[in-house]
Design an enzyme around this catalytic site. Structure first.
Site, mmCIF file in Angstrom:
data_model
loop_
_atom_site.group_PDB
_atom_site.id
_atom_site.type_symbol
_atom_site.label_atom_id
_atom_site.label_comp_id
_atom_site.label_asym_id
_atom_site.label_seq_id
_atom_site.Cartn_x
_atom_site.Cartn_y
_atom_site.Cartn_z
ATOM 1 N N LYS A 117 0.827 -1.211 0.000
ATOM 2 C CA LYS A 117 0.000 0.000 0.000
ATOM 3 C C LYS A 117 0.860 1.260 0.000
ATOM 4 O O LYS A 117 0.459 2.281 -0.546
ATOM 5 C CB LYS A 117 -1.016 -0.024 1.145
ATOM 6 C CG LYS A 117 -2.104 -1.082 0.913
ATOM 7 C CD LYS A 117 -3.433 -0.799 1.585
ATOM 8 C CE LYS A 117 -4.484 -1.802 1.074
ATOM 9 N NZ LYS A 117 -5.753 -1.764 1.786
ATOM 10 N N LYS A 199 -3.736 -10.038 -6.220
ATOM 11 C CA LYS A 199 -5.047 -10.371 -5.677
ATOM 12 C C LYS A 199 -6.104 -9.366 -6.151
ATOM 13 O O LYS A 199 -5.785 -8.208 -6.409
ATOM 14 C CB LYS A 199 -5.009 -10.429 -4.146
ATOM 15 C CG LYS A 199 -5.182 -9.113 -3.443
ATOM 16 C CD LYS A 199 -5.420 -9.345 -1.950
ATOM 17 C CE LYS A 199 -5.807 -8.040 -1.265
ATOM 18 N NZ LYS A 199 -7.237 -7.715 -1.392
ATOM 19 N N LYS A 202 -10.870 -4.520 -3.789
ATOM 20 C CA LYS A 202 -11.991 -3.623 -4.076
ATOM 21 C C LYS A 202 -11.519 -2.197 -4.324
ATOM 22 O O LYS A 202 -12.233 -1.396 -4.908
ATOM 23 C CB LYS A 202 -13.067 -3.713 -3.001
ATOM 24 C CG LYS A 202 -12.688 -3.213 -1.638
ATOM 25 C CD LYS A 202 -13.896 -3.300 -0.715
ATOM 26 C CE LYS A 202 -13.584 -4.039 0.556
ATOM 27 N NZ LYS A 202 -12.497 -3.443 1.331
#
Ligand code: ATP
Ligand code: MG
Length: 336
Positions: A117, A199, A202
């Site tokens: 992130k 992966k 969302k």
């Protein structure tokens, strides 16, 4: 006859960063619903976690309510399970602060989600993103959870939560239950339709990469049609066929068929037919969730009432653990 057997406590959470994906559903949410009958379950919408990356306030508020409604739509019964919004229960932030002081900098720095992130949001590598796992540990340990249903991507965070709990228990005395991960087999790691080595997420900005639980049937067909595969044109599960492996895992989850049966079904057929079948199986699986969701969203007062009751029940349990922790670390507690 009196039932004296104590049910296992289960806790899990999902961030309201966008509409949940098929990955969230097959990797986590589907297990939430199936575990709720036999266990003592608490499920949260993790809005405190969501602000570790920048959110638009109006959108976050809306998405939190929508996520809450979706949790009811997947089959969670707010009478049977405690379903709540994380920021409605202040004990999460309070315990997280304390646990920060029992977590080593080096431990948090090793977390792969922090690295991923940080790379994605290089202009906002904030301290909250770094201490995300201690907040997650607080979420779990507050409720003395025995099991935490998660996708494989959260395994490392759960291990850290266990380490923190063991450390705290060792320094003081047994305070926290040591939580166990519950990772369903198939669907534990649904991959992106556009880059099957990553992966499905969302918060992925590419809408073609993930299927959302609220996509229309047509959108779902289109997304599977454009899913990245390979040039072999044979439906089989094998190393190096990440795209097809992912579609087979999804199809297996949605139909209950194993890989051998899937290979047989599509023997001699092309990827076009297979992709269409995968799309139809997904549509069929999520249709009841969508129908229930739209029905619930027509009664916002009901959703609000459930969230308020959920927060009260969660807070009652959380407070017991937090007071114990505060006493053990040496805070002066006064009668309120
Ligand atoms: P974000 O991109 O905002 O982090 P996310 O899709 O990773 O969103 P989370 O709210 O972080 O979703 O995680 C909710 C639950 O869904 C967790 O239990 C997580 O392990 C699971 N999960 C997330 N992505 C996948 C995936 N691709 N496959 C299976 N499970 C997943
Ligand atoms: Mg995530």
């Amino acid at each position: 006859m009196e039932n004296t057997e104590k049910k296992a406590r289960v806790l899990s959470a999902i961030q309201p960063t966008s509409v949940p994906t098929l990955g969230n559903y097959l990797g986590a949410l589907k297990n939430w619903a199936s575990m709720s009958a036999d266990n003592d379950c608490l499920y949260a919408v993790a809005d405190l976690h969501a602000i570790t990356v920048r959110q638009d306030p109006a959108k976050l508020r809306k998405q939190t309510l929508e996520m809450y409604a979706l949790l009811l739509a997947i089959g969670l019964d707010p009478e049977e399970s405690v379903v709540f919004v994380q920021s409605h229960v202040p004990q999460h932030a309070e315990l997280a602060w304390i646990l920060n002081c029992y977590t080593q900098f080096g431990e948090a720095a090793r977390m792969t989600q922090f690295k991923d992130k940080s790379a994605k949001h290089a202009d906002n590598i904030n301290v909250g993103l770094f201490s995300y796992p201690t907040l997650m540990a607080a979420d779990i340990l507050l409720y003395q959870a025995d099991y935490v249903p998660i996708g494989a991507d959260q395994k490392q965070h759960l291990e850290l939560a266990r380490d923190i709990a063991e450390r705290f228990n060792g320094i003081y005395s047994p305070t926290f239950t040591i939580p166990n991960p519950y990772i369903g087999k198939a669907g534990a790691r649904v991959m992106s339709l556009q880059d099957p080595t990553k992966k499905m997420s969302k918060s992925d900005p590419n809408p073609k990469a993930s299927v959302s639980l609220l996509d229309t049937a047509d959108d779902i067909r289109k997304k599977f049609k454009s899913a990245v595969t390979d040039s072999e044109a044979k439906v089989r599960y094998a190393d190096g066929k990440d795209g097809i492996n992912n579609l087979m895992a999804i199809y297996s989850c949605c139909t209950g068929l194993d890989y051998d049966a899937i290979e047989k079904e599509f023997d001699g057929k092309g990827y076009g037919d297979f992709k269409l079948a995968v799309a139809e199986s997904v549509i069929e699986n999520i249709k009841p969730v969508q129908d229930k969701y739209y029905e619930l969203m027509s009664d916002k007062a009901y959703i609000e009432k459930c969230a308020a009751e959920g927060a009260m029940k969660a807070s009652y349990i959380a407070n017991k653990t937090l007071s114990k922790v505060m006493r053990k670390v040496g805070f002066w507690q006064i009668k309120k």
